[in-house]
Write a protein that holds these residues in place. Structure first.
Motif, mmCIF file in Angstrom:
data_model
loop_
_atom_site.group_PDB
_atom_site.id
_atom_site.type_symbol
_atom_site.label_atom_id
_atom_site.label_comp_id
_atom_site.label_asym_id
_atom_site.label_seq_id
_atom_site.Cartn_x
_atom_site.Cartn_y
_atom_site.Cartn_z
ATOM 1 N N ASP A 157 -7.428 -4.504 -1.700
ATOM 2 C CA ASP A 157 -6.456 -5.493 -2.153
ATOM 3 C C ASP A 157 -7.172 -6.631 -2.872
ATOM 4 O OD1 ASP A 157 -4.110 -6.949 -2.440
ATOM 5 O OD2 ASP A 157 -4.398 -7.992 -0.537
ATOM 6 N N LYS A 167 2.387 1.890 -3.468
ATOM 7 C CA LYS A 167 1.425 2.447 -4.416
ATOM 8 C C LYS A 167 1.088 3.894 -4.085
ATOM 9 C CE LYS A 167 -0.520 -1.750 -6.275
ATOM 10 N NZ LYS A 167 -1.714 -2.383 -6.857
ATOM 11 N N LYS A 180 1.693 6.922 -6.660
ATOM 12 C CA LYS A 180 0.575 7.807 -7.014
ATOM 13 C C LYS A 180 0.989 9.264 -6.972
ATOM 14 C CE LYS A 180 -4.270 8.705 -5.933
ATOM 15 N NZ LYS A 180 -4.783 8.178 -7.202
ATOM 16 N N TYR A 227 -7.748 -4.324 3.490
ATOM 17 C CA TYR A 227 -8.091 -2.981 3.044
ATOM 18 C C TYR A 227 -7.318 -1.946 3.865
ATOM 19 C CZ TYR A 227 -12.140 -5.853 1.782
ATOM 20 O OH TYR A 227 -12.956 -6.861 1.328
ATOM 21 N N TYR A 253 -7.901 1.987 -0.341
ATOM 22 C CA TYR A 253 -7.148 0.978 -1.089
ATOM 23 C C TYR A 253 -7.751 -0.386 -0.824
ATOM 24 C CZ TYR A 253 -3.246 -2.079 -2.414
ATOM 25 O OH TYR A 253 -2.468 -3.059 -2.977
ATOM 26 N N TYR A 281 -6.757 2.587 4.336
ATOM 27 C CA TYR A 281 -7.094 3.922 3.898
ATOM 28 C C TYR A 281 -6.049 4.907 4.405
ATOM 29 C CZ TYR A 281 -9.563 5.316 8.316
ATOM 30 O OH TYR A 281 -9.900 5.628 9.596
ATOM 31 N N ALA A 322 0.827 -1.207 0.000
ATOM 32 C CA ALA A 322 0.000 0.000 0.000
ATOM 33 C C ALA A 322 0.863 1.258 0.000
ATOM 34 C CB ALA A 322 -0.928 -0.015 1.212
ATOM 35 N N ASP A 327 -5.876 -0.274 -6.108
ATOM 36 C CA ASP A 327 -5.032 0.897 -6.101
ATOM 37 C C ASP A 327 -5.724 1.965 -5.268
ATOM 38 O OD1 ASP A 327 -2.929 2.580 -6.679
ATOM 39 O OD2 ASP A 327 -2.931 2.070 -8.810
ATOM 40 N N TRP A 328 -5.022 3.073 -5.060
ATOM 41 C CA TRP A 328 -5.590 4.140 -4.253
ATOM 42 C C TRP A 328 -6.620 4.918 -5.055
ATOM 43 C CZ3 TRP A 328 -4.914 4.018 0.729
ATOM 44 C CH2 TRP A 328 -3.757 3.470 1.263
#
Length: 399
Positions: free
Chosen positions: A369, A109, A113, A346, A367, A348, A106, A372-373
């Motif tokens: 699984d 990513k 981002k 999951y 996010y 956030y 996470a 993606d965000w």
């Protein structure tokens, strides 16, 4: 929520050998020997059928070893150390909280981002800190990202191994990952505020939320923009959960301890992970007793905890390994190859923002699984000093 699961099993008339399940619980204070001593005492004085917890990774490692010795499942709701994922090392251990391997993905990513390429890491010197950061570092290397400096926070002395201010000021990156448990986070953030190395010149990303009430209001403008990356349950990110079971669990809580119920939107995600951990144990024991009738709960009878052994251990573990159901945190599924849940991970991102009464955390990215965000509905993301994701009416300052 652990106790709600036990009480709910009684309301649903789930019994083993014509008896309902009971429970014992204790506070270890983060001391490994306390955790082991309490567990041993419980195993010696009652028919112990499984263990939910403990909280910390350092405790979980030892309790998992104890569980293996006596043949009982240990199901943690908050121990995230990646080393605990090894089924060969921990054959009776399971967890409903995602591993830090998932958190590392996470974070990667999140960096991709916002086009961030490097960071400094501040972490605590125990299993949670060291193994978590190793997982993050490996994930970063695989994606061409870099951790330029590791700063150790000594949890025995509550001090840094080096000067925090000079380490950050002299670093070419202004992104800082804070990988510590909640009991140390506020101390470290206050140190960063005192030394002028938080916002707006630095973006801090914490592994946990902190209470903001302990900080002087003169620091609020410096706290704005700080991020957290935390595991959450499926309902937070719009994924499917067992809402009927969740409502029933809340009803039990409100019936027996209404003064402690904070409202459904304020229940800590780890409480829901704890319920699902207990529910795994309840359902697996029920299935075991249905298969084996009146011989399902047999132990070898020794009064010494380390010499006790659950006779049907292999059968119980096989049931858990093949178990699949929709829990209140999301889908629950295990295999014999890993201690981690296979689905339902999951996360956030929360962002400290201005509010009408001061400052507060607001969820800004979610996010799933695998996934993606994505922008959290109605969010306003403020990130210092990197790229920003904001709605048309938002405003962000770059340093």
């Amino acid at each position: 929520m652990f106790q709600s699961a036990i009480v709910l099993s009684q309301k649903y008339n789930i019994s083993m050998q014509s008896q309902y399940l009971g429970w014992e619980s204790g506070q270890t204070g983060g001391n490994i020997m306390n955790a082991l001593s309490d567990t041993c005492q419980c195993a010696s004085s009652s028919i112990l059928l499984g263990i939910v917890g403990p909280t910390l990774s350092s405790e979980a490692q030892q309790i998992a070893n104890f569980g293996e010795r006596i043949g009982l499942p240990v199901i943690s709701y908050s121990a995230t150390d990646p080393q605990l994922s090894d089924r060969n090392s921990y054959p009776t251990f399971y967890r409903t909280v995602p591993s830090d391997n998932e958190a590392a993905v996470a974070l990667v990513k999140l960096f991709l981002k916002f086009n961030w390429t490097s960071c400094v890491v501040v972490y605590q010197n125990d299993l949670f800190g060291t193994n978590g950061i190793n997982a993050i570092n490996n994930a970063f290397i695989n994606q061409g990202l870099a951790i330029l400096k590791f700063i150790i926070f000594d949890i025995a002395t509550l001090t840094f191994r080096e000067d925090l201010k000079s380490s950050l000021v002299n670093s070419p990156t202004r992104i800082v990952i804070l990988w510590v448990s909640v009991s140390y986070a506020s101390t470290i953030i206050q140190n960063a505020l005192d030394n002028g190395v938080l916002g707006p010149k630095f973006t801090w990303i914490s592994s946990t939320s902190i209470s903001l009430t302990s900080f002087n209001s003169t620091y609020y403008s410096n706290l704005i923009g700080m991020l957290t990356v935390e595991p959450v349950t499926g309902s937070v990110v719009g994924a499917t959960i067992n809402q009927t079971l969740l409502n029933a669990a809340y009803d039990v809580w409100k019936e027996y301890e209404p003064e402690t119920f904070p409202s459904s939107v304020k229940v800590n995600p780890y409480a829901l992970f704890a319920f699902d951990a207990a529910w795994v144990l309840i359902q697996s024991l029920e299935q075991l007793c249905l298969q084996m009738n009146h011989s399902c709960l047999t132990t070898n009878g020794s009064s010494y905890c380390f010499d006790r052994y659950f006779v049907n251990s292999n059968q119980l573990l096989n049931i858990i390994n093949s178990m699949k159901f929709l829990g209140i945190s999301g889908p629950i599924k295990f295999t014999s190859n890993s201690t981690d849940r296979m689905d339902g991970s999951y996360y956030y991102v929360q962002n400290i923002q201005s509010t009408s009464t001061g400052i507060g955390f607001a969820p800004v990215l979610e996010y799933l699984d695998p996934g993606d965000w994505n922008t959290y509905p109605g969010s306003n993301v403020i990130v210092w000093p990197g790229n920003s994701l904001i709605p048309p009416t938002g405003r962000v300052r770059h340093e």
